[in-house]
Design a protein around this motif. Structure first.
Motif, mmCIF file in Angstrom:
data_model
loop_
_atom_site.group_PDB
_atom_site.id
_atom_site.type_symbol
_atom_site.label_atom_id
_atom_site.label_comp_id
_atom_site.label_asym_id
_atom_site.label_seq_id
_atom_site.Cartn_x
_atom_site.Cartn_y
_atom_site.Cartn_z
ATOM 1 N N ILE A 13 5.301 -10.256 -8.049
ATOM 2 C CA ILE A 13 4.677 -11.380 -8.755
ATOM 3 C C ILE A 13 5.674 -12.046 -9.697
ATOM 4 O O ILE A 13 5.762 -13.284 -9.760
ATOM 5 N N GLU A 14 6.431 -11.247 -10.430
ATOM 6 C CA GLU A 14 7.428 -11.807 -11.345
ATOM 7 C C GLU A 14 8.513 -12.562 -10.580
ATOM 8 O O GLU A 14 8.976 -13.618 -11.030
ATOM 9 N N GLU A 15 8.906 -12.042 -9.446
ATOM 10 C CA GLU A 15 9.904 -12.743 -8.634
ATOM 11 C C GLU A 15 9.339 -14.048 -8.076
ATOM 12 O O GLU A 15 10.053 -15.044 -7.958
ATOM 13 N N HIS A 16 8.052 -14.051 -7.761
ATOM 14 C CA HIS A 16 7.409 -15.298 -7.319
ATOM 15 C C HIS A 16 7.509 -16.368 -8.408
ATOM 16 O O HIS A 16 7.748 -17.554 -8.118
ATOM 17 N N GLU A 17 7.292 -15.960 -9.654
ATOM 18 C CA GLU A 17 7.379 -16.910 -10.769
ATOM 19 C C GLU A 17 8.772 -17.536 -10.834
ATOM 20 O O GLU A 17 8.925 -18.745 -11.059
ATOM 21 N N GLY B 246 11.832 -4.538 1.507
ATOM 22 C CA GLY B 246 12.241 -3.626 2.563
ATOM 23 C C GLY B 246 12.751 -2.307 2.022
ATOM 24 O O GLY B 246 12.393 -1.229 2.521
ATOM 25 N N PHE B 247 13.583 -2.375 0.980
ATOM 26 C CA PHE B 247 14.112 -1.151 0.373
ATOM 27 C C PHE B 247 12.974 -0.281 -0.165
ATOM 28 O O PHE B 247 12.995 0.947 -0.020
ATOM 29 N N ALA B 248 11.983 -0.917 -0.804
ATOM 30 C CA ALA B 248 10.856 -0.172 -1.373
ATOM 31 C C ALA B 248 10.072 0.541 -0.278
ATOM 32 O O ALA B 248 9.676 1.709 -0.433
ATOM 33 N N SER C 11 0.833 -1.203 0.000
ATOM 34 C CA SER C 11 0.000 0.000 0.000
ATOM 35 C C SER C 11 0.867 1.252 0.000
ATOM 36 O O SER C 11 0.476 2.290 -0.527
ATOM 37 N N LEU C 12 2.072 1.153 0.583
ATOM 38 C CA LEU C 12 2.981 2.287 0.591
ATOM 39 C C LEU C 12 3.731 2.409 -0.737
ATOM 40 O O LEU C 12 3.999 3.510 -1.210
ATOM 41 N N ALA C 13 4.097 1.266 -1.313
ATOM 42 C CA ALA C 13 4.870 1.253 -2.564
ATOM 43 C C ALA C 13 4.209 0.297 -3.554
ATOM 44 O O ALA C 13 4.704 -0.812 -3.787
ATOM 45 N N PRO C 14 3.071 0.685 -4.146
ATOM 46 C CA PRO C 14 2.316 -0.225 -5.024
ATOM 47 C C PRO C 14 3.091 -0.711 -6.237
ATOM 48 O O PRO C 14 2.781 -1.775 -6.781
ATOM 49 N N ALA C 15 4.090 0.030 -6.663
ATOM 50 C CA ALA C 15 4.883 -0.418 -7.820
ATOM 51 C C ALA C 15 5.602 -1.721 -7.532
ATOM 52 O O ALA C 15 5.985 -2.454 -8.463
ATOM 53 N N ARG C 16 5.776 -2.022 -6.270
ATOM 54 C CA ARG C 16 6.457 -3.255 -5.878
ATOM 55 C C ARG C 16 5.608 -4.499 -6.172
ATOM 56 O O ARG C 16 6.137 -5.615 -6.287
#
Length: 223
Positions: A175-179, A205-207, A165-170
């Motif tokens: 999802i791609e990293e989950h794949e 964490g960085f995001a 919710s703070l960094a929606p671009a993440r």
């Protein structure tokens, strides 16, 4: 009833989101009656939610002052993400030999649900499914103490789940990293799946920290 949330759960989530977003500042008093009115509930669930936040370190109760917010410093949040990265990276490595084809299929389905939640911009479902995805990976491993530790970290430091919710671009990146995590689990690439899981957690964490810093800078400019 699956998915049912009590009033205490709902108030807890509202307050946690506000703490994470900085709507409540460090040292700010939580006025029970005001929170009750804003959320159309009695004082009882609010008090219970505040007690839960106190047990998790988000709130301190001070004599003659009541409950005050104890915001998480960037350093503290960074440490929490580092701990989660190490433990979950190692857990992913240990889980490789205990995942069945059905488990892998469950992970793929969960990630597809994450895509649908992203398309609908449903932050709440996304956060819930993300937690479900990760804990599903470790569910079958025999190291139960490690699994319990990871579960406890997700529960105690649920503020980390507000990253989306703070960094929606993440969200899409995750999802791609989950794949890729699923691919490495299937390939039984122990070293790389541990490395990727650690990086996955650290990037979240960085995001979150980057967004918090940007909000702090904006508040200072506007202040």
């Amino acid at each position: 009833m699956v998915g049912y949330k009590t009033k205490v759960d709902l108030i807890y989530e509202v307050l946690l989101q506000k703490i994470a977003k900085g709507d409540y500042q460090d040292g700010e008093r939580l006025v029970i009656s005001q929170i009750s009115r804003e959320n159309n509930v009695s004082d009882i669930p609010v008090r219970e939610a505040v007690r839960r936040l106190e047990s998790e370190g988000y709130v301190s109760v001070i004599a003659n002052q009541g409950a005050v917010v104890r915001s998480f410093s960037k350093e503290r949040l960074s440490e929490i993400f580092q701990i989660k990265a190490v433990l979950e990276g190692y857990a992913a490595r240990l889980s490789v030999d205990f995942l069945t084809p059905q488990d892998i299929e469950d992970l793929r389905r969960c990630n597809e649900k994450l895509r649908r939640a992203l398309e609908k911009n449903n932050m709440k479902d996304y956060s819930r499914l993300n937690k479900e995805f990760h804990l599903r990976i470790y569910l079958n491993m025999p190291q139960r103490e490690l699994y319990n530790m990871i579960q406890d970290l997700w529960k105690k430091y649920s503020i980390t789940t507000t990253v989306f919710s703070l960094a929606p671009a993440r969200m899409e990146e995750s999802i791609e990293e989950h794949e890729e995590i699923i691919r490495l689990l299937v390939a039984k690439d122990y070293e790389q799946v541990e490395k990727l899981m650690r990086g996955h957690k650290m990037r979240a964490g960085f995001a979150m920290l980057r967004e918090m810093e940007q909000r702090e800078a904006k508040n200072q400019r506007e202040g």
